[in-house]
Motif scaffolding. Sequence first.
Motif, PDB file in Angstrom:
ATOM      1  N   VAL A   1       9.369   5.245   1.419  1.00  0.00           N
ATOM      2  CA  VAL A   1       9.142   4.077   0.294  1.00  0.00           C
ATOM      3  C   VAL A   1       7.774   3.688   0.015  1.00  0.00           C
ATOM      4  O   VAL A   1       6.638   4.261   1.248  1.00  0.00           O
ATOM      5  CB  VAL A   1       9.520   2.663   0.652  1.00  0.00           C
ATOM      6  N   THR A   2       7.185   4.459  -0.831  1.00  0.00           N
ATOM      7  CA  THR A   2       5.160   3.899  -1.207  1.00  0.00           C
ATOM      8  C   THR A   2       4.724   2.262  -1.924  1.00  0.00           C
ATOM      9  O   THR A   2       5.718   1.840  -2.042  1.00  0.00           O
ATOM     10  CB  THR A   2       4.877   4.837  -1.632  1.00  0.00           C
TER      11      THR A   2
ATOM     12  N   GLY B   1      -4.882  -2.525  -2.206  1.00  0.00           N
ATOM     13  CA  GLY B   1      -5.780  -0.899  -3.484  1.00  0.00           C
ATOM     14  C   GLY B   1      -5.220  -0.136  -2.398  1.00  0.00           C
ATOM     15  O   GLY B   1      -5.760   1.287  -2.817  1.00  0.00           O
ATOM     16  N   GLU B   2      -5.395   0.302  -1.416  1.00  0.00           N
ATOM     17  CA  GLU B   2      -4.483   1.213  -0.216  1.00  0.00           C
ATOM     18  C   GLU B   2      -3.393   1.375   0.069  1.00  0.00           C
ATOM     19  O   GLU B   2      -2.786   0.578   0.271  1.00  0.00           O
ATOM     20  CB  GLU B   2      -5.575   0.964   1.283  1.00  0.00           C
TER      21      GLU B   2
ATOM     22  N   LYS C   1      -1.215   6.463   6.147  1.00  0.00           N
ATOM     23  CA  LYS C   1      -2.133   6.231   5.139  1.00  0.00           C
ATOM     24  C   LYS C   1      -2.897   7.941   5.062  1.00  0.00           C
ATOM     25  O   LYS C   1      -3.559   8.334   6.301  1.00  0.00           O
ATOM     26  CB  LYS C   1      -2.485   4.907   5.243  1.00  0.00           C
ATOM     27  N   LEU C   2      -3.830   7.568   4.260  1.00  0.00           N
ATOM     28  CA  LEU C   2      -5.045   8.950   4.084  1.00  0.00           C
ATOM     29  C   LEU C   2      -5.776   8.189   4.891  1.00  0.00           C
ATOM     30  O   LEU C   2      -6.343   7.097   5.502  1.00  0.00           O
ATOM     31  CB  LEU C   2      -5.780   9.077   2.618  1.00  0.00           C
TER      32      LEU C   2
END
Length: 204
Positions: A37-38, A43-44, A82-83
């Motif tokens: 899931v995302t 905002g991240e 996360k990036l």
Amino acid sequence: GLVFQGTAGSEFNAYDAATGDKLWSFAAQTGVVAPPVTYTVDGEQYVAVLAGWGGAYALSVDGALIADKAPVRNVSRLLVFKLGGKAQLPPAPELAELPLDPPPSKASADVIALGQAKYGRYCAVCHAPGAVGSTVLPDLRRAGSLESASAWNAVVEGGMLKDNGMASFAGSLSKDEIEAIRAYVIHRANEDKAIEGTKKVARR
């Protein structure tokens, strides 16, 4: 866009949604069979997936098919990405495996054939075809109860391990059929012990 997918081979991968090219891969140390899931927080963006080797495939697949590549252990955990994330997993736990040391196979061919038929109907769905179990449930070829007909019967008919999920089969199998299954598993264990050093198993 991106498509994320876990694999039974302990990978969690990201693909280009347009081309299908693999862009990224993470060694999860365990099978990943759940859908990811995302979500976003402040905002991240994050991608999360429940990792762990289980489900119908892990139970019923021939353990030999897994072992031909690498044993898949069950390490249940929630993985979140996360990036720019820099966290790393701890070292993978050791995959303990009991020795393959069965009693001699002394049953007749007819008894072994009966045991094979009953095993296929009642046991293979959880303990895998050919009695070559995966790493989720016990590999019956290595079970200590193979040494004793009474100990084996106490589990299969008596329900001694019912609290661990192994229900009694008293209403489905006779004592002779239960003993025939034990004879079949002993036979299979001896087949595989004879070729253990080759990293293969007999396909029976």
